[in-house]
Design an enzyme around this catalytic site. Sequence first.
Site, PDB file in Angstrom:
ATOM      1  N   LYS A  11       0.824  -1.217   0.000  1.00 20.85           N
ATOM      2  CA  LYS A  11       0.000   0.000   0.000  1.00 20.85           C
ATOM      3  C   LYS A  11       0.862   1.274   0.000  1.00 20.85           C
ATOM      4  O   LYS A  11       2.073   1.221   0.266  1.00 20.85           O
ATOM      5  CB  LYS A  11      -0.929  -0.029   1.215  1.00 20.85           C
ATOM      6  CG  LYS A  11      -1.929  -1.194   1.190  1.00 20.85           C
ATOM      7  CD  LYS A  11      -2.938  -1.064   2.332  1.00 20.85           C
ATOM      8  CE  LYS A  11      -3.951  -2.187   2.299  1.00 20.85           C
ATOM      9  NZ  LYS A  11      -5.044  -1.986   3.282  1.00 20.85           N
ATOM     10  N   TYR A  51     -12.498  -2.367  -3.792  1.00 23.29           N
ATOM     11  CA  TYR A  51     -12.985  -2.542  -2.420  1.00 23.29           C
ATOM     12  C   TYR A  51     -14.511  -2.425  -2.333  1.00 23.29           C
ATOM     13  O   TYR A  51     -15.042  -2.117  -1.261  1.00 23.29           O
ATOM     14  CB  TYR A  51     -12.329  -1.511  -1.504  1.00 23.29           C
ATOM     15  CG  TYR A  51     -10.912  -1.868  -1.079  1.00 23.29           C
ATOM     16  CD1 TYR A  51     -10.670  -2.972  -0.261  1.00 23.29           C
ATOM     17  CD2 TYR A  51      -9.820  -1.098  -1.468  1.00 23.29           C
ATOM     18  CE1 TYR A  51      -9.389  -3.300   0.149  1.00 23.29           C
ATOM     19  CE2 TYR A  51      -8.522  -1.423  -1.057  1.00 23.29           C
ATOM     20  CZ  TYR A  51      -8.319  -2.521  -0.249  1.00 23.29           C
ATOM     21  OH  TYR A  51      -7.052  -2.851   0.167  1.00 23.29           O
ATOM     22  N   ASN A 114      -2.288   0.180   6.789  1.00 24.93           N
ATOM     23  CA  ASN A 114      -1.773  -1.094   7.306  1.00 24.93           C
ATOM     24  C   ASN A 114      -0.833  -1.835   6.353  1.00 24.93           C
ATOM     25  O   ASN A 114      -0.754  -3.051   6.363  1.00 24.93           O
ATOM     26  CB  ASN A 114      -2.926  -1.982   7.799  1.00 24.93           C
ATOM     27  CG  ASN A 114      -3.850  -2.418   6.692  1.00 24.93           C
ATOM     28  OD1 ASN A 114      -3.767  -1.920   5.576  1.00 24.93           O
ATOM     29  ND2 ASN A 114      -4.733  -3.344   6.995  1.00 24.93           N
ATOM     30  N   HIS A 117      -2.135  -5.452   1.586  1.00 22.90           N
ATOM     31  CA  HIS A 117      -3.418  -6.160   1.441  1.00 22.90           C
ATOM     32  C   HIS A 117      -3.114  -7.546   0.914  1.00 22.90           C
ATOM     33  O   HIS A 117      -2.195  -7.722   0.113  1.00 22.90           O
ATOM     34  CB  HIS A 117      -4.328  -5.436   0.435  1.00 22.90           C
ATOM     35  CG  HIS A 117      -5.505  -6.273   0.007  1.00 22.90           C
ATOM     36  ND1 HIS A 117      -6.657  -6.369   0.752  1.00 22.90           N
ATOM     37  CD2 HIS A 117      -5.685  -7.100  -1.058  1.00 22.90           C
ATOM     38  CE1 HIS A 117      -7.501  -7.201   0.155  1.00 22.90           C
ATOM     39  NE2 HIS A 117      -6.925  -7.662  -0.956  1.00 22.90           N
ATOM     40  N   GLU A 128      -9.572 -11.109  -7.427  1.00 28.53           N
ATOM     41  CA  GLU A 128      -8.695  -9.941  -7.238  1.00 28.53           C
ATOM     42  C   GLU A 128      -7.530  -9.947  -8.230  1.00 28.53           C
ATOM     43  O   GLU A 128      -7.123  -8.899  -8.711  1.00 28.53           O
ATOM     44  CB  GLU A 128      -8.179  -9.912  -5.792  1.00 28.53           C
ATOM     45  CG  GLU A 128      -9.285  -9.605  -4.797  1.00 28.53           C
ATOM     46  CD  GLU A 128      -8.796  -9.489  -3.360  1.00 28.53           C
ATOM     47  OE1 GLU A 128      -9.629  -9.193  -2.497  1.00 28.53           O
ATOM     48  OE2 GLU A 128      -7.591  -9.688  -3.102  1.00 28.53           O
TER      49      GLU A 128
HETATM   50  P1  CMP Z   1      -7.368  -4.618   3.644  1.00 27.88           P
HETATM   51  O1  CMP Z   1      -6.867  -5.976   3.908  1.00 27.88           O
HETATM   52  O2  CMP Z   1      -6.773  -3.879   2.499  1.00 27.88           O
HETATM   53  O3  CMP Z   1      -8.953  -4.692   3.412  1.00 27.88           O
HETATM   54  C1  CMP Z   1      -9.800  -3.591   3.639  1.00 27.88           C
HETATM   55  C2  CMP Z   1      -9.141  -2.500   4.413  1.00 27.88           C
HETATM   56  O4  CMP Z   1      -9.991  -1.606   5.088  1.00 27.88           O
HETATM   57  C3  CMP Z   1      -8.303  -3.112   5.507  1.00 27.88           C
HETATM   58  O5  CMP Z   1      -7.177  -3.758   4.946  1.00 27.88           O
HETATM   59  C4  CMP Z   1      -8.017  -1.902   6.381  1.00 27.88           C
HETATM   60  O6  CMP Z   1      -6.880  -1.175   5.948  1.00 27.88           O
HETATM   61  C5  CMP Z   1      -9.249  -1.014   6.154  1.00 27.88           C
HETATM   62  N1  CMP Z   1     -10.072  -0.898   7.366  1.00 27.88           N
HETATM   63  C6  CMP Z   1     -10.272   0.217   8.079  1.00 27.88           C
HETATM   64  N2  CMP Z   1     -11.075  -0.021   9.133  1.00 27.88           N
HETATM   65  C7  CMP Z   1     -11.369  -1.338   9.099  1.00 27.88           C
HETATM   66  C8  CMP Z   1     -12.156  -2.182   9.949  1.00 27.88           C
HETATM   67  N3  CMP Z   1     -12.792  -1.728  11.022  1.00 27.88           N
HETATM   68  N4  CMP Z   1     -12.240  -3.498   9.606  1.00 27.88           N
HETATM   69  C9  CMP Z   1     -11.606  -3.984   8.510  1.00 27.88           C
HETATM   70  N5  CMP Z   1     -10.856  -3.217   7.672  1.00 27.88           N
HETATM   71  C10 CMP Z   1     -10.733  -1.904   7.972  1.00 27.88           C
END
Ligand code: CMP
Length: 148
Positions: A11, A51, A114, A117, A128
Amino acid sequence: MQQEKTLSIIKPDAVAKCVIGEINRRFEQEGLRIVAAKMTRLTKKQAEDFYGIHKDRPFFNALVSFMSSGPVMLQVLEGPNAVALNRQIMGATNPKEAAIGTIRADFAESIDHNAVHGSDSLDNAKQEISFFFTPEEVVTYVKNTELA
Ligand code: CMP
């Protein structure tokens, strides 16, 4: 063991920290091969569509905005149990809950930013991967254990 392919996204936060190499070292060290790679900046529309499953969640707008805020590294990883293995290497979605030594524990600042992904199931991995890559863009090779 079952060979699988999974989608990985490094990311914008991790790209900006210049830890692409370190993240990929961990993937390769744990037995995942990078069989497709593309560095790009997602458009808002691409991030919204990718998403789409989260469109009713309160964090959706922030997620789309962040994912289109800078370059990302899109990759297909292949290896035994690649979907689960990649998720193990990444650590929990929320870095505060991520196990020591995982990518998110080491490089992520928050659940919103974070670092990586990874697909959460084999079915989603197929969807995906095809969202970002054509079949021709995914290569095939095996690890040369004599050279490694
Ligand atoms: P990712 O694995 O990319 O999938 C969706 C993203 O939404 C997740 O990582 C997080 O970065 C973001 N996100 C933010 N808040 C939440 C939450 N409460 N639960 C899950 N994903 C979240």
